[in-house]
Scaffold this motif. Structure first.
Motif, PDB file in Angstrom:
ATOM      1  N   HIS A 156      87.097  87.418 -23.489  1.00 34.19           N
ATOM      2  CA  HIS A 156      87.130  88.239 -24.804  1.00 34.19           C
ATOM      3  C   HIS A 156      88.572  89.020 -24.449  1.00 34.19           C
ATOM      4  CE1 HIS A 156      86.639  92.426 -26.290  1.00 34.19           C
ATOM      5  NE2 HIS A 156      86.127  92.104 -27.014  1.00 34.19           N
ATOM      6  N   GLN A 157      89.055  89.344 -23.399  1.00 29.54           N
ATOM      7  CA  GLN A 157      90.322  90.013 -23.205  1.00 29.54           C
ATOM      8  C   GLN A 157      91.456  89.312 -23.532  1.00 29.54           C
ATOM      9  OE1 GLN A 157      90.735  91.392 -19.039  1.00 29.54           O
ATOM     10  NE2 GLN A 157      93.002  92.280 -19.469  1.00 29.54           N
ATOM     11  N   TYR A 158      91.175  87.723 -23.125  1.00 27.60           N
ATOM     12  CA  TYR A 158      92.278  86.819 -23.623  1.00 27.60           C
ATOM     13  C   TYR A 158      92.616  86.911 -25.168  1.00 27.60           C
ATOM     14  CZ  TYR A 158      94.768  82.365 -23.928  1.00 27.60           C
ATOM     15  OH  TYR A 158      95.573  81.355 -24.383  1.00 27.60           O
ATOM     16  N   GLU A 172      82.429  88.561 -25.361  1.00 26.78           N
ATOM     17  CA  GLU A 172      82.405  89.341 -24.263  1.00 26.78           C
ATOM     18  C   GLU A 172      81.397  89.573 -23.275  1.00 26.78           C
ATOM     19  OE1 GLU A 172      83.736  94.260 -23.473  1.00 26.78           O
ATOM     20  OE2 GLU A 172      82.770  93.612 -25.154  1.00 26.78           O
ATOM     21  N   MET A 210      91.773  88.928 -27.174  1.00 28.06           N
ATOM     22  CA  MET A 210      92.085  90.308 -27.845  1.00 28.06           C
ATOM     23  C   MET A 210      93.538  90.734 -27.474  1.00 28.06           C
ATOM     24  SD  MET A 210      89.711  91.417 -29.754  1.00 28.06           S
ATOM     25  CE  MET A 210      90.409  93.190 -30.075  1.00 28.06           C
ATOM     26  N   GLU A 211      94.285  90.129 -26.536  1.00 21.51           N
ATOM     27  CA  GLU A 211      95.594  90.264 -26.099  1.00 21.51           C
ATOM     28  C   GLU A 211      96.531  89.509 -27.048  1.00 21.51           C
ATOM     29  OE1 GLU A 211      95.650  89.160 -21.967  1.00 21.51           O
ATOM     30  OE2 GLU A 211      95.023  91.263 -21.469  1.00 21.51           O
ATOM     31  N   LYS A 212      95.935  88.426 -27.467  1.00 17.51           N
ATOM     32  CA  LYS A 212      96.656  87.324 -28.453  1.00 17.51           C
ATOM     33  C   LYS A 212      96.907  88.051 -30.121  1.00 17.51           C
ATOM     34  CE  LYS A 212      97.179  84.444 -25.588  1.00 17.51           C
ATOM     35  NZ  LYS A 212      98.609  84.265 -24.936  1.00 17.51           N
ATOM     36  N   ASP A 213      96.086  89.235 -30.364  1.00 20.02           N
ATOM     37  CA  ASP A 213      96.255  90.069 -31.439  1.00 20.02           C
ATOM     38  C   ASP A 213      95.349  89.359 -32.391  1.00 20.02           C
ATOM     39  OD1 ASP A 213      96.620  91.652 -33.531  1.00 20.02           O
ATOM     40  OD2 ASP A 213      98.846  91.483 -33.387  1.00 20.02           O
ATOM     41  N   ASP A 252      86.448  87.854 -19.319  1.00 18.62           N
ATOM     42  CA  ASP A 252      87.923  87.606 -19.366  1.00 18.62           C
ATOM     43  C   ASP A 252      88.275  86.753 -20.643  1.00 18.62           C
ATOM     44  OD1 ASP A 252      88.363  88.472 -16.787  1.00 18.62           O
ATOM     45  OD2 ASP A 252      87.672  86.717 -15.996  1.00 18.62           O
TER      46      ASP A 252
END
Length: 228
Positions: free
Chosen positions: A161-163, A154, A165-168, A159
């Motif tokens: 990090h967000q990518y 992060e 985390m969105e992948k679970d 970006d």
């Protein structure tokens, strides 16, 4: 004294090679025209095999999907493969549903499937540091260690990090897996090794490619039986 010379461009060489291969191996159109016959012959000569063929109008070069496992000697063992028009979620879902049905896995409880889709991260965020941090996060065995690495990511790039985390994290991090009664086996290079084995086959027309995969597996199984 007269001098003669012949100048051949690289483009001419490539076209000549392409033409020669077409004469020897056949065209893409010819291969697609023979797929139904090829499929029936596979079932006739390979009892116990599973073959599914679903064709739409037209043809394409195709994408190869493979499921790779490990044998008793901890070596790669190709389980199933398929050629689809494009690699996307819909085609992977079709492929995995056939695999689950063929192996009698019911709803898949107790089984984990790992893919090499981490390559998408490399395409989005270039640099060795992303590759290093991603694998550290995926291999972290505790929630604390996982959060430490994710904080580094992060700080480096929000970006990225967000990518991730969105992948679970439950689908790609050991720290988030439910491990009750499960033996974890993390194989990072199986698909890479298999891709090296079939690198030449993937460049050929569909039936020749499928035949080379089949012959590779037949040879592998036969040699294992001899060794056993």
């Amino acid at each position: 004294m007269a001098k003669f010379g012949i100048q051949v461009s690289m483009g001419q060489c490539r076209r000549a090679k392409k033409y020669a291969l077409k004469l020897v191996e056949g065209s893409l159109v010819e291969h697609y025209g023979k797929l139904w016959s090829y499929g029936h012959e596979i079932l006739r000569t390979n009892p116990g095999s599973t073959m599914k063929l679903e064709m739409e109008d037209g043809f394409c070069k195709g994408e190869l999907l493979c499921a790779i496992g490990s044998d008793a000697n901890d070596k790669i063992y190709p389980i199933a493969w398929a050629v689809v028009n494009v690699e996307n979620k819909q085609n992977w879902k079709w492929f995995l549903e056939l695999l689950i049905d063929d192996l009698n896995l019911n709803l898949g409880n107790g089984f984990s499937l790992m893919s090499d889709q981490h390559k998408n991260l490399k395409k989005r965020f270039t640099g060795a540091i992303y590759h290093t941090l991603f694998w550290r996060a995926s291999k972290a065995t505790t929630e604390h260690d996982f959060k430490v690495v994710m904080k580094e990511i992060e700080t480096l790039n929000p970006d990225a990090h967000q990518y991730l985390m969105e992948k679970d994290p439950k689908t790609w991090s050991i720290a988030s897996f439910k491990l009750e009664g499960v033996v974890m086996q993390l194989k990072m290079g199986s698909q890479k090794v298999f891709n090296i084995v079939i690198v030449d086959a993937k460049k050929k027309p569909v039936i020749i490619m499928l035949e080379e995969l089949r012959l590779y597996m037949m040879d592998k199984i036969y040699n294992k039986k001899l060794k056993g």
